[in-house]
Design a protein around this motif. Sequence first.
Motif, PDB file in Angstrom:
ATOM      1  N   GLN A  92       0.791  -1.171   0.011  1.00 18.48           N
ATOM      2  CA  GLN A  92       0.037   0.077   0.098  1.00 18.48           C
ATOM      3  C   GLN A  92       0.734   1.275   0.014  1.00 18.48           C
ATOM      4  OE1 GLN A  92      -2.664   0.228   3.171  1.00 18.48           O
ATOM      5  NE2 GLN A  92      -4.498  -0.900   2.134  1.00 18.48           N
ATOM      6  N   ALA A  95      -2.944   6.792   0.140  1.00 17.58           N
ATOM      7  CA  ALA A  95      -4.602   6.876   0.080  1.00 17.58           C
ATOM      8  C   ALA A  95      -5.239   5.276   0.215  1.00 17.58           C
ATOM      9  CB  ALA A  95      -5.251   7.517  -1.039  1.00 17.58           C
ATOM     10  N   GLY A  96      -4.229   4.512   0.687  1.00 16.07           N
ATOM     11  CA  GLY A  96      -4.629   3.188   0.890  1.00 16.07           C
ATOM     12  C   GLY A  96      -4.527   2.416  -0.480  1.00 16.07           C
ATOM     13  N   LYS A  97      -3.982   3.028  -1.668  1.00 18.58           N
ATOM     14  CA  LYS A  97      -3.872   2.484  -2.889  1.00 18.58           C
ATOM     15  C   LYS A  97      -3.058   1.149  -2.939  1.00 18.58           C
ATOM     16  CE  LYS A  97      -3.169   5.036  -6.424  1.00 18.58           C
ATOM     17  NZ  LYS A  97      -2.518   6.213  -7.251  1.00 18.58           N
ATOM     18  N   SER A  98      -3.603   0.010  -3.308  1.00 20.14           N
ATOM     19  CA  SER A  98      -2.667  -1.210  -2.960  1.00 20.14           C
ATOM     20  C   SER A  98      -2.324  -1.723  -4.450  1.00 20.14           C
ATOM     21  CB  SER A  98      -3.511  -2.293  -2.350  1.00 20.14           C
ATOM     22  OG  SER A  98      -3.777  -1.773  -1.087  1.00 20.14           O
TER      23      SER A  98
END
Lengths: 110, 111
Positions: A92, A95-98
């Motif tokens: 990650q 912004a929590g983008k994984s």
Amino acid sequence: EDKVVQSPLSLVVHEGDTVTLNCSYEVTNFRSLLWYKQEKKAPTFLFMLTSSGIEKKSGRLSSILDKKELFSILNITATQTGDSAIYLCAVQGNAGKSTFGDGTTLTVKP
Amino acid sequence: DAGITQSPRHKVTETGTPVTLRCHQTENHRYMYWYRQDPGHGLRLIHYSYGVKDTDKGEVSDGYSVSRSKTEDFLLTLESATSSQTSVYFCAISVSNYEQYFGPGTRLTVT
């Protein structure tokens, strides 16, 4: 481009064996590394790792992160047929983008 | 159970038709995500949202648009479906520390 590589892609073991799954990564903004288990449905959360060298443990599963060498391992001891699944590693960023790896398919035979 | 539902759960549509998938959450989480998963691959991020009317692109956003007019709903639209968009689509939310929880998935087939 962020990249997560899991190995092996597939693994067949017998009940009682111990397995180690690997995840290496190259990302620009690292916040955390997560492990998920996916059976024939949606992934379910196993662990989140943010600091190097601190082992996370849940029953027979454990995981550790090495932020210097950019990898993580997931260990499963005394495997059971119910451990058969795809294990996904994700890194990650903001912004929590994984970014996910392609997964390791584990098959545990009786 | 993080209170996430997806609809429809299965859909078959023809090439060139528009398709909208819905993700609904019951717990007012700020961050929501749409992923697709193809055989032999992990999940790839399509779009995500960090609040009402606040969205951004992921790694595979071409051919997809999203909208979030209410906290609880995050819509994914394929304006003109193509066979390459046949996939399983998962919605996810982030809770504390960005742990993500996934909805049950929508299996979309474009013929």
